[in-house]
Design a protein around this motif. Sequence first.
Motif, PDB file in Angstrom:
ATOM      1  N   THR A 161       0.964  -1.027  -0.093  1.00  0.00           N
ATOM      2  CA  THR A 161      -0.002  -0.109  -0.004  1.00  0.00           C
ATOM      3  C   THR A 161       0.714   1.194   0.000  1.00  0.00           C
ATOM      4  O   THR A 161       2.200   1.165   0.152  1.00  0.00           O
ATOM      5  CB  THR A 161      -0.935  -0.023   1.260  1.00  0.00           C
ATOM      6  OG1 THR A 161      -0.145   0.205   2.380  1.00  0.00           O
ATOM      7  CG2 THR A 161      -1.745  -1.299   1.288  1.00  0.00           C
ATOM      8  N   ASP A 162       0.457   2.387  -0.153  1.00  0.00           N
ATOM      9  CA  ASP A 162       0.893   3.822  -0.320  1.00  0.00           C
ATOM     10  C   ASP A 162       1.212   4.167   1.219  1.00  0.00           C
ATOM     11  O   ASP A 162       1.968   5.067   1.317  1.00  0.00           O
ATOM     12  CB  ASP A 162       0.028   4.772  -0.939  1.00  0.00           C
ATOM     13  CG  ASP A 162      -1.280   4.930  -0.425  1.00  0.00           C
ATOM     14  OD1 ASP A 162      -1.554   4.340   0.482  1.00  0.00           O
ATOM     15  OD2 ASP A 162      -2.001   5.884  -0.897  1.00  0.00           O
ATOM     16  N   THR A 163       0.706   3.368   2.182  1.00  0.00           N
ATOM     17  CA  THR A 163       1.128   3.700   3.647  1.00  0.00           C
ATOM     18  C   THR A 163       2.189   2.696   4.073  1.00  0.00           C
ATOM     19  O   THR A 163       2.488   2.751   5.195  1.00  0.00           O
ATOM     20  CB  THR A 163      -0.107   3.683   4.620  1.00  0.00           C
ATOM     21  OG1 THR A 163      -0.773   2.414   4.318  1.00  0.00           O
ATOM     22  CG2 THR A 163      -1.048   4.770   4.107  1.00  0.00           C
ATOM     23  N   ASP A 164       3.168   1.934   3.300  1.00  0.00           N
ATOM     24  CA  ASP A 164       4.008   1.245   3.456  1.00  0.00           C
ATOM     25  C   ASP A 164       3.522  -0.176   4.285  1.00  0.00           C
ATOM     26  O   ASP A 164       4.427  -0.500   4.726  1.00  0.00           O
ATOM     27  CB  ASP A 164       5.153   2.071   4.392  1.00  0.00           C
ATOM     28  CG  ASP A 164       6.488   1.224   4.156  1.00  0.00           C
ATOM     29  OD1 ASP A 164       6.819   0.732   2.917  1.00  0.00           O
ATOM     30  OD2 ASP A 164       7.282   1.504   5.163  1.00  0.00           O
ATOM     31  N   LEU A 165       2.298  -0.597   4.079  1.00  0.00           N
ATOM     32  CA  LEU A 165       1.786  -1.563   4.672  1.00  0.00           C
ATOM     33  C   LEU A 165       1.961  -2.696   3.767  1.00  0.00           C
ATOM     34  O   LEU A 165       1.758  -2.471   2.642  1.00  0.00           O
ATOM     35  CB  LEU A 165       0.413  -1.379   5.223  1.00  0.00           C
ATOM     36  CG  LEU A 165      -0.293  -2.528   5.928  1.00  0.00           C
ATOM     37  CD1 LEU A 165       0.362  -2.706   7.427  1.00  0.00           C
ATOM     38  CD2 LEU A 165      -1.792  -2.199   6.235  1.00  0.00           C
ATOM     39  N   VAL A 166       2.239  -4.052   4.219  1.00  0.00           N
ATOM     40  CA  VAL A 166       2.300  -5.053   3.428  1.00  0.00           C
ATOM     41  C   VAL A 166       1.268  -5.922   3.806  1.00  0.00           C
ATOM     42  O   VAL A 166       1.446  -6.277   5.054  1.00  0.00           O
ATOM     43  CB  VAL A 166       3.774  -5.861   3.360  1.00  0.00           C
ATOM     44  CG1 VAL A 166       3.887  -6.984   2.699  1.00  0.00           C
ATOM     45  CG2 VAL A 166       4.902  -4.725   2.912  1.00  0.00           C
ATOM     46  N   ILE A 167       0.383  -6.375   3.176  1.00  0.00           N
ATOM     47  CA  ILE A 167      -0.514  -7.222   3.256  1.00  0.00           C
ATOM     48  C   ILE A 167      -0.619  -8.561   2.780  1.00  0.00           C
ATOM     49  O   ILE A 167      -0.136  -8.634   1.350  1.00  0.00           O
ATOM     50  CB  ILE A 167      -2.155  -6.686   2.873  1.00  0.00           C
ATOM     51  CG1 ILE A 167      -2.023  -5.340   3.601  1.00  0.00           C
ATOM     52  CG2 ILE A 167      -3.259  -7.326   3.193  1.00  0.00           C
ATOM     53  CD1 ILE A 167      -3.332  -4.273   2.852  1.00  0.00           C
ATOM     54  N   LEU A 168      -0.714  -9.701   3.249  1.00  0.00           N
ATOM     55  CA  LEU A 168      -0.680 -11.109   2.533  1.00  0.00           C
ATOM     56  C   LEU A 168      -2.109 -11.565   2.467  1.00  0.00           C
ATOM     57  O   LEU A 168      -2.787 -11.409   3.581  1.00  0.00           O
ATOM     58  CB  LEU A 168       0.001 -11.929   3.664  1.00  0.00           C
ATOM     59  CG  LEU A 168       1.526 -11.648   4.157  1.00  0.00           C
ATOM     60  CD1 LEU A 168       1.908 -12.592   5.021  1.00  0.00           C
ATOM     61  CD2 LEU A 168       2.409 -11.241   3.128  1.00  0.00           C
ATOM     62  N   SER A 169      -2.193 -12.137   1.295  1.00  0.00           N
ATOM     63  CA  SER A 169      -3.497 -12.610   1.215  1.00  0.00           C
ATOM     64  C   SER A 169      -3.284 -14.024   0.604  1.00  0.00           C
ATOM     65  O   SER A 169      -2.435 -14.474  -0.039  1.00  0.00           O
ATOM     66  CB  SER A 169      -4.190 -11.970  -0.124  1.00  0.00           C
ATOM     67  OG  SER A 169      -5.404 -12.369  -0.398  1.00  0.00           O
TER      68      SER A 169
END
Length: 89
Positions: free
Chosen positions: A59-67
């Motif tokens: 994300t543009d907020t530097d969050l990394v999301i696993l799906s």
Amino acid sequence: MADRQLLNIGYGNLVMASRIVAIVSPQSAPMRRLREDAHQRGKLLDATQGRRTRSILVTDTDLVILSAINPETIAARLAPEDGAAEASE
């Protein structure tokens, strides 16, 4: 209102579609390093519900999301929203 669209990333988990910068496959070494780095910084969000990670969203907020959903499937879920926005202009 298009900037507030929620994107289903699997198993009842939703993210803001406008915040997604990249959807990548987790198999490569650089993506594993990205995941580990985000974990160390406290910026990793695991939305796999205990299943195998099939895609990584950045994300543009530097969050990394696993799906647990394939990148192609997530991208296809984004596509109709883009088409609808273009059709309304």
